[in-house]
Design a protein around this motif. Structure first.
Motif, PDB file in Angstrom:
ATOM      1  N   TYR A   2      -5.606   2.291  -3.423  1.00 39.14           N
ATOM      2  CA  TYR A   2      -5.427   3.181  -2.278  1.00 39.14           C
ATOM      3  C   TYR A   2      -6.476   4.283  -2.352  1.00 39.14           C
ATOM      4  N   ARG A  49      -5.917   0.709   1.759  1.00 37.32           N
ATOM      5  CA  ARG A  49      -5.180   0.099   0.638  1.00 37.32           C
ATOM      6  C   ARG A  49      -5.463  -1.392   0.634  1.00 37.32           C
ATOM      7  N   THR A  50      -5.140  -2.051  -0.470  1.00 36.64           N
ATOM      8  CA  THR A  50      -5.350  -3.493  -0.527  1.00 36.64           C
ATOM      9  C   THR A  50      -4.190  -4.265   0.088  1.00 36.64           C
ATOM     10  N   ALA A  51      -2.968  -3.714   0.006  1.00 34.77           N
ATOM     11  CA  ALA A  51      -1.812  -4.434   0.555  1.00 34.77           C
ATOM     12  C   ALA A  51      -0.662  -3.465   0.751  1.00 34.77           C
ATOM     13  N   TRP A  52       0.237  -3.825   1.665  1.00 32.49           N
ATOM     14  CA  TRP A  52       1.444  -3.038   1.898  1.00 32.49           C
ATOM     15  C   TRP A  52       2.567  -3.536   0.990  1.00 32.49           C
ATOM     16  N   GLN A  56      -2.694  -2.828  10.110  1.00 35.57           N
ATOM     17  CA  GLN A  56      -3.948  -2.737   9.360  1.00 35.57           C
ATOM     18  C   GLN A  56      -3.724  -2.143   7.985  1.00 35.57           C
ATOM     19  N   GLU A  57      -4.532  -2.567   7.025  1.00 38.77           N
ATOM     20  CA  GLU A  57      -4.507  -1.952   5.697  1.00 38.77           C
ATOM     21  C   GLU A  57      -5.401  -0.712   5.646  1.00 38.77           C
ATOM     22  N   HIS A 107     -12.334  -3.931  -3.627  1.00 40.15           N
ATOM     23  CA  HIS A 107     -11.013  -4.325  -4.091  1.00 40.15           C
ATOM     24  C   HIS A 107     -11.094  -5.651  -4.836  1.00 40.15           C
ATOM     25  N   SER A 134      -1.093  -1.849  -5.535  1.00 43.86           N
ATOM     26  CA  SER A 134      -2.191  -1.833  -4.561  1.00 43.86           C
ATOM     27  C   SER A 134      -3.131  -0.663  -4.817  1.00 43.86           C
ATOM     28  N   THR A 187       5.860  -1.448   8.983  1.00 42.03           N
ATOM     29  CA  THR A 187       4.602  -1.771   8.302  1.00 42.03           C
ATOM     30  C   THR A 187       3.478  -1.876   9.321  1.00 42.03           C
ATOM     31  N   HIS A 246       0.389   5.216   6.745  1.00 36.44           N
ATOM     32  CA  HIS A 246      -0.965   5.143   6.184  1.00 36.44           C
ATOM     33  C   HIS A 246      -1.228   6.272   5.187  1.00 36.44           C
ATOM     34  N   LYS A 250     -12.213  -7.368   4.152  1.00 40.23           N
ATOM     35  CA  LYS A 250     -10.925  -7.499   3.472  1.00 40.23           C
ATOM     36  C   LYS A 250     -10.987  -6.936   2.058  1.00 40.23           C
TER      37      LYS A 250
END
Length: 543
Positions: A316, A306-309, A293-294, A418, A314, A290, A264, A394
């Protein structure tokens, strides 16, 4: 940290270093192999009498070593010099090659060190026997002891163990304490001293419970140290098993939980967010997996989102709160960082060094971070702050934080949107006090324009816009942009100091700051307590 043992063996297999005419048959030992050696210098550098430590220029060691040397007046250089890990590269090279000249020089260096650095003796530098050099020095001494059985070396290790077991010198709840325990257990196991091994095992459990919380967050207030602590706990657990000891469940459980925290705290760039004593070049080379959670809030005082892994593009962000400053922390509470559209936007003041300089102390201060300040009020160091509310969606998250670092309640609400990327931050203070704030942008972003409560910065075609309003939607103007001077600095790497643009707001009863990446002309309206930016709407209260 570079892994030396295997690459060196590979070079030997390829004939890269050549083969000695009369090579010893050497058994590799667990005490010498592993990941404890520094990246520089190499064994051949040391053989030539040249050492490069902590990224500073090469120092000519010479045949007869000056153990009081401090060529750069740098505390980190002194500590690493006295750790003797650079000597350890020679013993590892001996194990990998069988070339006796490596071991002979390592023995010569160490015997000279022991003779000239007696604990408490006149002429011995005081930092030589500080807790961390003692801990780190134990590994190369133990490594050497696998091949050199002389009494002077065993006696020196006994001196180290006595110091390591001294309760008054133990750094409980800190990475130094973990290193002390690893060192003491190593000596205890090497020479069959169960009392030393028992003490190290017992202390380690207590230290880990203080240093790593149940969420896996490091309590030292600099995420990059989590990588170091995680790696050292792997060493500690391996050594305990090698010493026929059971690893306490609390240690293995918290070490495992640290992987999520490290993930994270790592930006989409692959580098850790440089909060506290952390540089922007820390790349955690461990397999974290991974997280589910984001977005994650840690009781230790962090929000990471963050928006995505797995996507460099993305967005952050990070937000700081929690216990008052300690160990490797800075006065950065309520501070934020922001990365979007593949660019660093809002950055921290960074970490310069551990030198006792005015600039180092400035990097710890609120002025080196993206924080609100209360006009006319004195800052109270080491004040704790709280995350009092949060909302998770989200495509949008919001958080509310507060403390009394200026004697009155200062409150910051942070909203991150986002998709249509933007960050909105509302700062207020109780008692009718006015607030101001600082916004430190990445050095790559140059000032394009400033006027009417709107500041535009850019780098080529990329632009980012900062807008400021009151909570009642009135535009707030009068921003100053400082590059260099008193606050316009950033230290992304060790010993670096770069000018960067910092937006300093005027003082106002409330400040709503909106950061819009990717444009110099966002369509913005604010009325009736509602803000709309390019079709994206949110409350002027930001939460």
């Amino acid at each position: 940290m570079r892994r030396l043992a295997i690459p060196l063996a590979l070079l030997l297999a390829l004939g890269g270093l050549g083969s000695p005419a009369h090579a010893d048959k050497v058994t590799r030992t667990a005490e010498c192999q592993g990941d404890w050696l520094p990246g520089t210098p190499t064994a051949d550098d040391v053989m030539k009498g040249e050492i490069s430590l902590v990224g500073l220029p090469t120092y000519k060691l010479g045949k007869k070593i000056n153990w009081s040397a401090s060529p750069y007046r740098n505390r980190s250089w002194e500590f690493v010099f006295q750790s003797l890990r650079w000597m350890g590269t020679l013993v590892v090279a001996y194990e990998n090659s069988g070339d006796r000249s490596y071991l002979d020089r390592a023995t010569e260096i160490t015997k000279d060190w022991v003779a000239n650095n007696k604990l408490g003796a006149r002429g011995t530098q005081p930092y030589t026997w500080k807790d961390h050099p003692v801990s780190l020095r134990t590994q190369p001494l133990l490594c050497l002891s696998m091949h050199v059985k002389e009494s002077w070396l065993k006696d020196s290790l006994a001196d180290h163990a006595k110091l390591l077991s001294n309760a008054r010198l133990y750094k409980k709840g800190h990475n130094h304490g973990i290193d002390q325990d690893i060192a003491l257990m190593g000596i205890g196991c090497r020479y069959g001293r169960k009392d030393w091994s028992d003490l190290a095992s017992r202390r380690l459990t207590g230290t880990v419970k203080l240093d790593v919380d149940s969420q896996g967050a490091l309590m030292e207030q600099a995420p990059r140290y989590a990588v170091y602590v995680y790696s050292r706990l792997q060493v500690a657990m391996t050594n305990m098993k090698a010493c026929d000891r059971k690893v306490p469940g609390e240690i293995s459980k918290r070490a495992e939980a640290m992987k999520d925290f490290i993930a994270h705290a790592t930006m989409p760039t692959g580098y850790m967010v440089p909060i506290g004593d952390g540089t922007a070049e820390t790349e955690p080379k461990i397999e974290t997996g991974t997280p589910k959670q984001e977005v994650k809030a840690y009781r230790a005082g962090y929000v990471f989102g963050r928006t995505a892994w797995g996507k460099p593009e993305s967005a952050y962000y990070s937000i700081r709160f929690g216990p008052g400053l300690k160990f490797h922390g800075h006065e950065d509470h309520l501070g934020v960082t922001y990365y979007a559209q593949g660019r660093n936007l809002l950055v921290d003041g960074g970490f310069h060094s551990y030198e006792k300089s005015a600039y180092r102390y400035w990097t710890l201060s609120p002025e080196a971070h993206n924080v609100p300040t209360v006009a006319g009020a004195r800052f109270k160091p080491r004040t704790a702050s709280k995350l009092v509310a949060s909302k998770y969606g989200k495509d949008r998250q919001s958080f509310k934080l507060t403390d009394k670092a200026y004697g009155v309640s200062r409150t910051r609400s942070v909203l991150v949107n986002h998709g249509e990327d933007l960050m909105a931050v509302l700062d207020t203070a109780s008692g009718g006090k006015k607030v101001s704030n600082l916004w430190r942008f990445d050095p790559s972003l140059k000032l394009v324009s400033n006027g009417g409560g709107k500041v535009v910065l850019g780098d080529g075609k990329f632009k980012v816009t900062l807008l400021q309003f009151s909570a009642s939607c009135e535009r707030v103007g009068g921003q100053k942009v400082e590059r260099g001077g008193k606050v316009g600095w950033v230290s992304p790497t060790y010993l670096s100091k770069l000018p960067t643009n910092v937006v300093v707001s005027p003082a106002a009863p409330s400040l709503l700051t909106v950061i819009v990446p990717g444009t110099d002309s966002p369509k913005v309206s604010c009325s009736g307590g509602k803000v709309t930016v390019d079709g994206t709407s949110f409350s002027a209260k930001a939460f």
